[in-house]
Design an enzyme around this catalytic site. Structure first.
Site, PDB file in Angstrom:
ATOM      1  CE1 TYR A   1     131.409   8.794  18.365  1.00 45.41           C
ATOM      2  CE2 TYR A   1     129.191   9.280  19.150  1.00 45.41           C
ATOM      3  CZ  TYR A   1     130.447   8.743  19.359  1.00 45.41           C
ATOM      4  OH  TYR A   1     130.743   8.167  20.581  1.00 45.41           O
TER       5      TYR A   1
ATOM      6  CG  ASP B   1     123.095   7.145  13.729  1.00 42.78           C
ATOM      7  OD1 ASP B   1     122.156   7.434  14.505  1.00 42.78           O
ATOM      8  OD2 ASP B   1     124.278   7.095  14.086  1.00 42.78           O
TER       9      ASP B   1
ATOM     10  CE  LYS C   1     122.247  11.638  20.985  1.00 44.35           C
ATOM     11  NZ  LYS C   1     123.145  11.898  22.082  1.00 44.35           N
TER      12      LYS C   1
HETATM   13  N1  HOZ Z   1     128.120  11.615  21.842  1.00 43.07           N
HETATM   14  C1  HOZ Z   1     127.362  12.623  22.499  1.00 43.07           C
HETATM   15  C2  HOZ Z   1     127.092  13.797  21.657  1.00 43.07           C
HETATM   16  N2  HOZ Z   1     127.155  13.660  20.295  1.00 43.07           N
HETATM   17  C3  HOZ Z   1     128.021  13.077  23.764  1.00 43.07           C
HETATM   18  C4  HOZ Z   1     127.406  12.423  24.893  1.00 43.07           C
HETATM   19  C5  HOZ Z   1     127.886  12.914  26.246  1.00 43.07           C
HETATM   20  O1  HOZ Z   1     129.007  13.352  26.359  1.00 43.07           O
HETATM   21  O2  HOZ Z   1     127.109  12.834  27.169  1.00 43.07           O
END
Ligand code: HOZ
Length: 427
Positions: A144, A239, A267
């Site tokens: 992702y 990534d 992050k």
């Molecule tokens: N895409 C985030 C985890 N892989 C989720 C982020 C969220 O829902 O705060």
């Protein structure tokens, strides 16, 4: 656990916010029940609005590597905010941040800040295409890279959790240049290059995929990707939104000793504020406007408050001892969980990489998305809720990684493992 106030808030949220949440995985749809609302966090703990205390392994999905509300970050945010929350013109923190990233991640000679990991990946892809003057991108099943149109193809995280790895609303034309391969499969990537010898702009990969749970690169796999991209004039894009500054100071690329052409971050580098970044070889980065023809911009990119928070996070993290502590916690958690599963007679494959982890309810091994999909998700749901009742908050989806922070203690891990042993026996 009493969740009266959380439930009231969720009822109201459903009226005004689609699904009641601002990011789908938070809605708890994958595990059932309502999400809880948090109004306080400190160290390894979060408290919901009903006053329940939880050991937190989501850590705002990765950024809180020092634990929540670290005093150094809070002080930096307050000090920066006092001086103005956004200038829209360069500020000194941006230079310090760029220098620090370039210093600790040697493959990055120049870097540009964004406001999210999604933006970083979107921009890195555009840059790879602009630099190579080619269109095709290879990505991997279950990886992702944010909700970028051309990358929401067989994607992980919420897209996978909710069974829409290919999102609606994306014209087929937007993804016609995206080629998807299974992770850890050398032959598949060789075949794609054989079919498109001069057409691949780059490969984008989570070097340690953390959006379909967590699995690791097989020995030699990342080296193979480095070699085949170099041989074909394609770029290798790591990534590192999850892994950057987490799996080592220099991220997964330091841990696995690979030099990508471009990297994306998010992050941890934001310390809990909205920050992303992408960087790499200077000759590639210099294709960005205003030096080159690849356009990319952002009103809040390099925002002074966000930079101050991120810098405080990184400086504290890099001061020493943090990674050894995180590695030790990861080992303790893995061996404790494996013992707990064994003695409960429940098949669990517990993958860890430093301070990231995921338990799958399958005999395993889990090396790719197909393996991850074999996990018994009903068991995961019951395990998730059992742990929540025991005061331990895990990601509310089988297809997300868990995170550890320097604020977690060996006693937190012991408490978690004891709770897991009880819950596993009850499954
Ligand atoms: N895409 C985030 C985890 N892989 C989720 C982020 C969220 O829902 O705060």
């Amino acid at each position: 656990m009493n969740r009266v106030q959380s439930d009231q808030l969720f009822t109201e949220a459903l009226q005004y916010i689609p699904g009641g949440v601002n990011s789908p995985v938070r809605a708890f749809r994958a595990v059932g029940g309502n999400p809880f609302f948090v109004n306080r966090a400190s160290g390894s703990r979060i408290w919901d609005v009903d006053g329940n205390e939880l050991i937190d392994y989501v850590l705002t999905w990765g950024p809180a590597i020092l634990g929540h509300a670290h005093p150094r970050i809070i002080a930096a945010v307050k000090a920066a905010a006092e001086l103005g929350t956004s200038f829209g013109i360069p500020n000194p923190h941006e230079v310090t941040m760029a220098r620090l990233i370039c210093q600790w991640v040697p493959s990055v000679q120049k870097v540009r800040m964004t406001s999210s990991g999604t933006e970083a990946c979107m921009s890195a892809i555009r840059l790879a295409r602009g630099f190579t003057k080619r269109d095709k991108i290879i990505k991997f099943d279950g990886c992702y890279h944010g909700h970028v149109d051309s990358l929401l193809v067989r994607a992980g995280s919420g897209a996978l959790t909710f069974g829409h790895p290919d999102s609606a609303g994306i014209p087929a034309a937007f993804t016609q240049h995206t080629i998807v391969a299974p992770y850890n499969d050398v032959a598949a990537v060789k075949a794609i290059f054989a079919a498109n010898p001069d057409g691949i702009a780059g490969i984008i990969i989570e070097p340690v995929p953390g959006n379909a749970g967590l699995y690791l690169p097989q020995p030699g796999y990342l080296e193979f990707l480095r070699e085949i991209t170099a041989a074909h004039g394609a770029l290798l894009i790591f990534d590192e939104v999850m892994t950057g500054f987490r799996l080592a100071r220099g991220g997964a690329q330091e841990r696995f000793q690979i030099t990508p052409d471009l990297s994306t971050f998010g992050k941890v580098i934001g310390g809990g504020l909205p920050v992303g970044a992408f960087g790499g070889r200077a000759e590639i980065m210099d294709c960005l406007a205003p030096l080159g023809p690849v356009y990319q911009a952002g009103t809040l990119s390099g925002n002074p408050v966000a930079m101050a928070a991120g810098l405080a996070n990184l400086q504290e993290l890099l001061a020493g001892g943090a990674y050894e502590h995180l590695e030790a916690l990861g080992r303790q958690l893995q061996s404790g969980m494996q013992d707990a599963a064994r003695s409960a007679g429940v098949p669990v494959t517990f993958n860890t990489c430093g301070s990231m982890f995921c338990g799958y309810f399958t005999d395993g091994p889990v090396h790719n998305l197909d393996d991850a999909m074999k996990s018994d998700r009903n068991r995961f749901k019951r395990f998730f809720h059992g742990m929540l009742e025991a005061g331990v908050y895990l990601a509310p989806s089988q297809f997300e990684a868990g995170f550890l922070s320097t604020a977690h203690s060996p006693a937190d891990i012991d408490k978690t493992v004891s709770a897991a042993a009880r819950v596993l026996r009850s499954l």
